[in-house]
Motif scaffolding. Structure first.
Motif, PDB file in Angstrom:
ATOM      1  N   GLY A 111      13.411  91.948-101.371  1.00 52.94           N
ATOM      2  CA  GLY A 111      14.519  91.917-100.336  1.00 52.94           C
ATOM      3  C   GLY A 111      13.672  92.028 -98.963  1.00 52.94           C
ATOM      4  O   GLY A 111      14.598  92.843 -97.966  1.00 52.94           O
ATOM      5  N   ARG A 112      12.453  91.328 -99.376  1.00 55.27           N
ATOM      6  CA  ARG A 112      11.788  91.461 -97.970  1.00 55.27           C
ATOM      7  C   ARG A 112      11.664  89.819 -97.910  1.00 55.27           C
ATOM      8  O   ARG A 112      11.260  88.919 -98.306  1.00 55.27           O
ATOM      9  CB  ARG A 112      10.395  91.806 -97.938  1.00 55.27           C
ATOM     10  CG  ARG A 112      10.383  93.179 -97.929  1.00 55.27           C
ATOM     11  CD  ARG A 112       9.590  93.911 -97.362  1.00 55.27           C
ATOM     12  NE  ARG A 112       9.409  95.827 -98.117  1.00 55.27           N
ATOM     13  CZ  ARG A 112       8.575  96.566 -97.666  1.00 55.27           C
ATOM     14  NH1 ARG A 112       7.461  95.641 -97.847  1.00 55.27           N
ATOM     15  NH2 ARG A 112       8.866  97.817 -98.436  1.00 55.27           N
ATOM     16  N   PRO A 113      11.895  89.531 -95.955  1.00 58.21           N
ATOM     17  CA  PRO A 113      12.319  88.129 -95.863  1.00 58.21           C
ATOM     18  C   PRO A 113      10.702  87.296 -95.810  1.00 58.21           C
ATOM     19  O   PRO A 113      11.075  86.559 -96.324  1.00 58.21           O
ATOM     20  CB  PRO A 113      12.437  88.016 -94.405  1.00 58.21           C
ATOM     21  CG  PRO A 113      14.227  89.518 -94.781  1.00 58.21           C
ATOM     22  CD  PRO A 113      13.478  90.283 -95.348  1.00 58.21           C
ATOM     23  N   ASP A 114       9.625  88.646 -95.669  1.00 52.90           N
ATOM     24  CA  ASP A 114       8.808  87.985 -94.856  1.00 52.90           C
ATOM     25  C   ASP A 114       7.608  87.873 -96.837  1.00 52.90           C
ATOM     26  O   ASP A 114       7.841  86.186 -96.922  1.00 52.90           O
ATOM     27  CB  ASP A 114       7.264  89.235 -94.552  1.00 52.90           C
ATOM     28  CG  ASP A 114       7.593  88.699 -92.865  1.00 52.90           C
ATOM     29  OD1 ASP A 114       8.631  88.384 -92.166  1.00 52.90           O
ATOM     30  OD2 ASP A 114       7.390  90.295 -92.886  1.00 52.90           O
ATOM     31  N   ALA A 115       8.530  88.009 -97.629  1.00 57.70           N
ATOM     32  CA  ALA A 115       7.921  87.476 -99.282  1.00 57.70           C
ATOM     33  C   ALA A 115       8.729  86.418 -98.960  1.00 57.70           C
ATOM     34  O   ALA A 115       7.879  85.687 -99.784  1.00 57.70           O
ATOM     35  CB  ALA A 115       8.613  88.729 -99.907  1.00 57.70           C
ATOM     36  N   ALA A 146      15.473  88.092-106.016  1.00 55.85           N
ATOM     37  CA  ALA A 146      15.876  88.105-105.046  1.00 55.85           C
ATOM     38  C   ALA A 146      17.817  87.309-104.767  1.00 55.85           C
ATOM     39  O   ALA A 146      18.795  87.765-104.127  1.00 55.85           O
ATOM     40  CB  ALA A 146      15.951  86.950-103.764  1.00 55.85           C
ATOM     41  N   ALA A 147      17.894  86.568-106.187  1.00 57.19           N
ATOM     42  CA  ALA A 147      19.405  85.814-107.074  1.00 57.19           C
ATOM     43  C   ALA A 147      20.187  86.417-107.696  1.00 57.19           C
ATOM     44  O   ALA A 147      21.240  86.740-106.492  1.00 57.19           O
ATOM     45  CB  ALA A 147      18.794  84.871-107.497  1.00 57.19           C
ATOM     46  N   VAL A 148      19.670  87.650-108.209  1.00 55.81           N
ATOM     47  CA  VAL A 148      20.983  88.681-108.182  1.00 55.81           C
ATOM     48  C   VAL A 148      20.979  90.023-107.554  1.00 55.81           C
ATOM     49  O   VAL A 148      21.479  90.792-108.007  1.00 55.81           O
ATOM     50  CB  VAL A 148      20.034  89.116-109.906  1.00 55.81           C
ATOM     51  CG1 VAL A 148      19.722  88.487-110.419  1.00 55.81           C
ATOM     52  CG2 VAL A 148      18.312  90.049-109.577  1.00 55.81           C
ATOM     53  N   LEU A 149      20.141  90.064-105.985  1.00 54.29           N
ATOM     54  CA  LEU A 149      20.795  91.005-105.308  1.00 54.29           C
ATOM     55  C   LEU A 149      21.275  91.408-104.874  1.00 54.29           C
ATOM     56  O   LEU A 149      22.578  90.101-104.836  1.00 54.29           O
ATOM     57  CB  LEU A 149      19.560  91.013-104.289  1.00 54.29           C
ATOM     58  CG  LEU A 149      17.828  91.585-104.625  1.00 54.29           C
ATOM     59  CD1 LEU A 149      16.651  91.144-103.219  1.00 54.29           C
ATOM     60  CD2 LEU A 149      18.051  93.355-104.747  1.00 54.29           C
ATOM     61  N   PRO A 150      22.655  92.172-104.295  1.00 53.66           N
ATOM     62  CA  PRO A 150      24.080  92.370-103.634  1.00 53.66           C
ATOM     63  C   PRO A 150      23.669  91.826-102.634  1.00 53.66           C
ATOM     64  O   PRO A 150      22.497  91.492-101.821  1.00 53.66           O
ATOM     65  CB  PRO A 150      24.153  93.918-103.251  1.00 53.66           C
ATOM     66  CG  PRO A 150      23.123  94.582-104.230  1.00 53.66           C
ATOM     67  CD  PRO A 150      21.750  93.581-104.561  1.00 53.66           C
ATOM     68  N   ASP A 153      22.271  92.531-100.073  1.00 56.80           N
ATOM     69  CA  ASP A 153      20.992  92.796 -99.636  1.00 56.80           C
ATOM     70  C   ASP A 153      19.873  91.507 -99.436  1.00 56.80           C
ATOM     71  O   ASP A 153      19.099  91.950 -99.640  1.00 56.80           O
ATOM     72  CB  ASP A 153      20.767  93.954-100.689  1.00 56.80           C
ATOM     73  CG  ASP A 153      21.087  94.715-100.345  1.00 56.80           C
ATOM     74  OD1 ASP A 153      21.629  95.753 -99.485  1.00 56.80           O
ATOM     75  OD2 ASP A 153      21.810  95.634-101.890  1.00 56.80           O
ATOM     76  N   ARG A 154      20.663  90.652 -99.618  1.00 54.81           N
ATOM     77  CA  ARG A 154      19.511  89.745-100.286  1.00 54.81           C
ATOM     78  C   ARG A 154      20.017  88.706 -98.884  1.00 54.81           C
ATOM     79  O   ARG A 154      20.480  88.173 -98.176  1.00 54.81           O
ATOM     80  CB  ARG A 154      20.422  88.519-100.875  1.00 54.81           C
ATOM     81  CG  ARG A 154      19.789  87.377-101.522  1.00 54.81           C
ATOM     82  CD  ARG A 154      20.571  86.329-102.191  1.00 54.81           C
ATOM     83  NE  ARG A 154      21.565  86.652-103.110  1.00 54.81           N
ATOM     84  CZ  ARG A 154      22.253  86.180-103.568  1.00 54.81           C
ATOM     85  NH1 ARG A 154      23.106  85.534-102.511  1.00 54.81           N
ATOM     86  NH2 ARG A 154      22.919  86.955-105.051  1.00 54.81           N
ATOM     87  N   PRO A 155      18.181  88.760 -98.412  1.00 55.25           N
ATOM     88  CA  PRO A 155      17.901  88.136 -97.079  1.00 55.25           C
ATOM     89  C   PRO A 155      18.373  86.471 -97.475  1.00 55.25           C
ATOM     90  O   PRO A 155      18.238  86.120 -98.840  1.00 55.25           O
ATOM     91  CB  PRO A 155      16.330  88.426 -97.070  1.00 55.25           C
ATOM     92  CG  PRO A 155      15.999  89.087 -97.894  1.00 55.25           C
ATOM     93  CD  PRO A 155      17.004  89.264 -99.276  1.00 55.25           C
ATOM     94  N   ASP A 156      18.447  86.085 -96.254  1.00 53.94           N
ATOM     95  CA  ASP A 156      19.155  84.709 -96.090  1.00 53.94           C
ATOM     96  C   ASP A 156      17.397  83.244 -96.234  1.00 53.94           C
ATOM     97  O   ASP A 156      17.858  82.643 -97.079  1.00 53.94           O
ATOM     98  CB  ASP A 156      19.249  84.151 -95.050  1.00 53.94           C
ATOM     99  CG  ASP A 156      20.680  84.879 -94.488  1.00 53.94           C
ATOM    100  OD1 ASP A 156      20.971  85.234 -95.453  1.00 53.94           O
ATOM    101  OD2 ASP A 156      21.155  85.223 -92.770  1.00 53.94           O
ATOM    102  N   HIS A 176      20.754  77.988-108.283  1.00 56.23           N
ATOM    103  CA  HIS A 176      21.481  79.528-108.116  1.00 56.23           C
ATOM    104  C   HIS A 176      22.354  79.517-106.896  1.00 56.23           C
ATOM    105  O   HIS A 176      21.899  77.788-105.686  1.00 56.23           O
ATOM    106  CB  HIS A 176      20.022  80.504-107.108  1.00 56.23           C
ATOM    107  CG  HIS A 176      18.860  80.332-108.489  1.00 56.23           C
ATOM    108  ND1 HIS A 176      19.242  81.930-109.073  1.00 56.23           N
ATOM    109  CD2 HIS A 176      17.671  80.612-109.098  1.00 56.23           C
ATOM    110  CE1 HIS A 176      18.373  81.991-109.673  1.00 56.23           C
ATOM    111  NE2 HIS A 176      17.192  81.088-109.742  1.00 56.23           N
ATOM    112  N   PRO A 177      22.897  80.606-107.263  1.00 60.34           N
ATOM    113  CA  PRO A 177      24.582  79.973-105.901  1.00 60.34           C
ATOM    114  C   PRO A 177      23.805  80.940-104.084  1.00 60.34           C
ATOM    115  O   PRO A 177      23.185  81.593-104.183  1.00 60.34           O
ATOM    116  CB  PRO A 177      25.154  81.587-105.897  1.00 60.34           C
ATOM    117  CG  PRO A 177      24.233  82.273-107.174  1.00 60.34           C
ATOM    118  CD  PRO A 177      23.196  81.345-107.511  1.00 60.34           C
TER     119      PRO A 177
END
Length: 177
Positions: A111-115, A146-150, A153-156, A176-177
């Motif tokens: 859930g973290r963009p930096d990661a 990340a793909a299964v996060l709502p 909550d999913r960073p771009d 992945h969608p």
């Protein structure tokens, strides 16, 4: 660094010296896995390491000079701080030491963009290294998580990781969608 003659060898030597210094600082920084909060002396060492790491990032060093920052892969630092500094270091010097361990730690933070951005840089730079398979495996696990996060909550940034994996030959990542 470059001497009076401006010789390129001096610059390469300086890059290696700075990278080695970062590795030495990382070696003296408390490591994760102790299972208890850092004592005051450990907190002070970790804080000093962060200050020095930030200074290296701000110093305008030549490309490659921050590769030794990868040795902070298991440093006992706040995760948000670690991710910010490691992502910045990878963007500056993508051939990080211990890139596989860095990717493994980043994979715990879908859930973290930096990661996600850190993993994308590592995947883009891993080809040809002996750690390529491990970096890609951890990056793929991060993408899948990340793909299964709502959606909210999913960073771009997951799109950049997906693109890096596809460009590295992971065709399934494109699904992945």
């Amino acid at each position: 660094m470059a001497g009076a003659t401006g010789a390129g060898d001096d610059s390469a030597e300086g890059v290696a010296t700075v990278s080695g210094l970062l590795e030495a600082i990382a070696a003296g920084t408390p490591h994760t896995g102790a299972g208890s909060p850092l004592p005051p002396a450990g907190q002070a060492r970790a804080g000093a390491a962060v200050v020095l790491w930030r200074a290296a990032l701000a110093a305008g060093l030549p490309a490659g000079a921050l590769a030794g920052a990868g040795a902070f892969a298991d440093a006992d630092l706040d995760e948000a701080v670690w991710l910010e500094l490691m992502r910045s270091s990878a963007e500056h010097s993508p051939a990080l030491t211990d890139a596989d361990l860095v990717a493994e730690r980043a994979a715990a933070h879908p859930g973290r963009p930096d990661a996600l951005l850190l993993a994308a840089v590592l995947v883009s730079q891993a080809p040809g290294t002996w750690r390529e398979a491990a970096v890609r495996r951890h990056a793929r696990a991060l993408l899948d998580a990340a793909a299964v996060l709502p959606g909210a909550d999913r960073p771009d940034a997951w799109r950049e990781l997906r693109e890096a994996l596809v460009n590295a030959g992971d065709v399934d990542a494109a699904r992945h969608p």
